[in-house]
Write an enzyme that holds these catalytic residues in place. Sequence first.
Site, PDB file in Angstrom:
ATOM      1  N   ASP A   1       9.888   8.081 -12.803  1.00  0.00           N
ATOM      2  CA  ASP A   1       9.905   7.719 -11.362  1.00  0.00           C
ATOM      3  C   ASP A   1      10.970   6.615 -11.084  1.00  0.00           C
ATOM      4  O   ASP A   1      10.617   5.787 -10.060  1.00  0.00           O
ATOM      5  CB  ASP A   1       8.564   7.528 -10.651  1.00  0.00           C
TER       6      ASP A   1
ATOM      7  N   ASP B   1       5.983   0.173 -12.519  1.00  0.00           N
ATOM      8  CA  ASP B   1       5.531   1.408 -11.762  1.00  0.00           C
ATOM      9  C   ASP B   1       5.537   2.678 -12.753  1.00  0.00           C
ATOM     10  O   ASP B   1       6.522   3.537 -12.613  1.00  0.00           O
ATOM     11  CB  ASP B   1       6.080   1.887 -10.437  1.00  0.00           C
TER      12      ASP B   1
ATOM     13  N   LYS C   1      -3.437  -3.247  -9.409  1.00  0.00           N
ATOM     14  CA  LYS C   1      -2.916  -2.079  -8.734  1.00  0.00           C
ATOM     15  C   LYS C   1      -4.018  -1.133  -8.910  1.00  0.00           C
ATOM     16  O   LYS C   1      -4.419  -0.693 -10.139  1.00  0.00           O
ATOM     17  CB  LYS C   1      -1.597  -1.714  -9.579  1.00  0.00           C
TER      18      LYS C   1
ATOM     19  N   GLU D   1       1.000  -1.298  -0.016  1.00  0.00           N
ATOM     20  CA  GLU D   1      -0.191   0.160   0.164  1.00  0.00           C
ATOM     21  C   GLU D   1       0.952   1.050   0.154  1.00  0.00           C
ATOM     22  O   GLU D   1       1.661   1.630   1.029  1.00  0.00           O
ATOM     23  CB  GLU D   1      -0.896   0.125   1.332  1.00  0.00           C
TER      24      GLU D   1
ATOM     25  N   ALA E   1       9.963 -11.617  -8.099  1.00  0.00           N
ATOM     26  CA  ALA E   1      11.288 -10.885  -7.725  1.00  0.00           C
ATOM     27  C   ALA E   1      11.068  -9.837  -6.943  1.00  0.00           C
ATOM     28  O   ALA E   1       9.922  -9.562  -6.568  1.00  0.00           O
ATOM     29  CB  ALA E   1      11.792 -10.333  -9.257  1.00  0.00           C
ATOM     30  N   LYS E   2      12.238  -9.362  -6.296  1.00  0.00           N
ATOM     31  CA  LYS E   2      12.215  -8.369  -5.444  1.00  0.00           C
ATOM     32  C   LYS E   2      12.663  -7.173  -5.615  1.00  0.00           C
ATOM     33  O   LYS E   2      13.303  -6.941  -6.498  1.00  0.00           O
ATOM     34  CB  LYS E   2      13.028  -8.822  -4.263  1.00  0.00           C
TER      35      LYS E   2
HETATM   36  N1  LIG Z   1       3.727  -7.198 -11.698  1.00  0.00           N
HETATM   37  C1  LIG Z   1       4.281  -7.206 -10.264  1.00  0.00           C
HETATM   38  N2  LIG Z   1       4.831  -8.314  -9.999  1.00  0.00           N
HETATM   39  C2  LIG Z   1       5.457  -8.403  -8.806  1.00  0.00           C
HETATM   40  N3  LIG Z   1       5.213  -7.209  -8.021  1.00  0.00           N
HETATM   41  C3  LIG Z   1       4.466  -6.179  -8.240  1.00  0.00           C
HETATM   42  C4  LIG Z   1       4.028  -6.078  -9.658  1.00  0.00           C
HETATM   43  N4  LIG Z   1       3.405  -4.966  -9.662  1.00  0.00           N
HETATM   44  C5  LIG Z   1       3.734  -4.324  -8.443  1.00  0.00           C
HETATM   45  N5  LIG Z   1       4.549  -5.170  -7.650  1.00  0.00           N
HETATM   46  C6  LIG Z   1       4.710  -4.916  -6.123  1.00  0.00           C
HETATM   47  O1  LIG Z   1       3.986  -3.609  -5.629  1.00  0.00           O
HETATM   48  C7  LIG Z   1       4.762  -2.756  -5.182  1.00  0.00           C
HETATM   49  C8  LIG Z   1       4.102  -1.382  -5.669  1.00  0.00           C
HETATM   50  O2  LIG Z   1       3.809  -1.300  -7.241  1.00  0.00           O
HETATM   51  P1  LIG Z   1       3.999  -0.223  -7.645  1.00  0.00           P
HETATM   52  O3  LIG Z   1       5.621   0.473  -7.690  1.00  0.00           O
HETATM   53  O4  LIG Z   1       3.751  -0.169  -9.202  1.00  0.00           O
HETATM   54  O5  LIG Z   1       3.037   1.020  -6.976  1.00  0.00           O
HETATM   55  P2  LIG Z   1       3.394   2.362  -6.403  1.00  0.00           P
HETATM   56  O6  LIG Z   1       3.132   3.331  -7.300  1.00  0.00           O
HETATM   57  O7  LIG Z   1       5.039   2.385  -5.821  1.00  0.00           O
HETATM   58  O8  LIG Z   1       2.804   2.675  -5.049  1.00  0.00           O
HETATM   59  P3  LIG Z   1       3.472   4.361  -4.550  1.00  0.00           P
HETATM   60  O9  LIG Z   1       4.377   4.787  -5.467  1.00  0.00           O
HETATM   61  O10 LIG Z   1       2.333   4.904  -4.288  1.00  0.00           O
HETATM   62  O11 LIG Z   1       4.275   3.994  -3.550  1.00  0.00           O
HETATM   63  C9  LIG Z   1       5.931  -2.939  -6.140  1.00  0.00           C
HETATM   64  O12 LIG Z   1       7.014  -2.370  -5.298  1.00  0.00           O
HETATM   65  C10 LIG Z   1       6.082  -4.254  -5.954  1.00  0.00           C
HETATM   66  O13 LIG Z   1       6.656  -4.765  -4.932  1.00  0.00           O
HETATM   67 MG   LIG Z   2       6.463   1.962  -6.708  1.00  0.00          MG
HETATM   68 MG   LIG Z   3       4.891   4.818  -7.761  1.00  0.00          MG
END
Ligand SMILES: Nc1ncnc2c1ncn2[C@@H]1O[C@H](COP(=O)(O)OP(=O)(O)OP(=O)(O)O)[C@@H](O)[C@H]1O
Ligand SMILES: [Mg+2]
Ligand SMILES: [Mg+2]
Length: 282
Positions: A217, A234, A118, A98, A183-184
């Site tokens: 970003d 992202d 997402k 979150e 993956a991490k």
């Molecule tokens: N396709 C995917 N496979 C595995 N993990 C994912 C995937 N998409 C998102 N995640 C996980 O979810 C987390 C948040 O996703 P994302 O970076 O797209 O959102 P977010 O925009 O960072 O939220 P915010 O910027 O508000 O913190 C990622 O850091 C990752 O751990």
């Molecule tokens: Mg992110």
């Molecule tokens: Mg983001």
Amino acid sequence: MIELYRGLDRKDECILNAIFDNMWDFEYVPVHAIARECGISEEKIELALKKLGGMRITENKYTEYLGASFTFKGLSVFSLKRLVNKNAVSMLGNIMGEGKESVVYNAMSERYGEVVVKFHRVGYPSFKKVKEKRDYGSLHYTVLTVRSAKREYNALKKLYGYASVPQPVAWEGNAVVTRLIDAKELFRVKISNPGDVLDMILEEIKKMYARGIIHGDLSQFNILVNSDGVWIIDFPQSVDTKDPMAQEYLERDVKNVLDYFERTYRLKKDLKEVMKYIKDET
Ligand SMILES: Nc1ncnc2c1ncn2[C@@H]1O[C@H](COP(=O)(O)OP(=O)(O)OP(=O)(O)O)[C@@H](O)[C@H]1O
Ligand SMILES: [Mg+2]
Ligand SMILES: [Mg+2]
């Protein structure tokens, strides 16, 4: 979320559709517009909106008339319903993360297996800092949020197959579905071959650039790694390479990555040289 989802009947679904269709024109969609679109009397719509408001699915507001807009929860339930209807998602799992601008869930898809949903929430009022920075005019913030999801989905569509990004599965409302990558995040792992990993990341930035997209970003939080490789995630802030801000964003992305590797692994690369490499000017 699932309980909310089950609590909706056909009439509610039509009301949510009508709010979605009209939110580009009204900050709060008037009851008469909803009634017209659903072919239901205004009295019945008002009653239903009271219920939806109580469930925190809509935010209702009386001015000269009663109008309704989505809450973040409401828009997310609406988007999920559409994803399920079109068979992109069959089951929602646990929250994976979150952030300030999104909530990310594990989910299952019959076609694609394990996926990630997402739900975007750009500019929601409880996230004051974000709101203060931006000027929404009289658009409701849900419009911004839907735009952010669309932008992310479009960038992924354009990049998938050309650069290492998650496979885009579907987009509805504020929700973007991608295939799960096992993956991490880079910042969580101690890598044994940082030089190779840095080169792989820069190669991805170069491929994205060649495809016309700048992430906007990029950092150790938006790069996934495992022993098979790296993935960039992202994309709601991504811009076209023709955007007036493009060069500034690209340089910031690259600098974030270089700074991280220098700080964490004492690896140093020259920003100017790397920029030339990415833009294919070497
Ligand atoms: N396709 C995917 N496979 C595995 N993990 C994912 C995937 N998409 C998102 N995640 C996980 O979810 C987390 C948040 O996703 P994302 O970076 O797209 O959102 P977010 O925009 O960072 O939220 P915010 O910027 O508000 O913190 C990622 O850091 C990752 O751990
Ligand atoms: Mg992110
Ligand atoms: Mg983001």
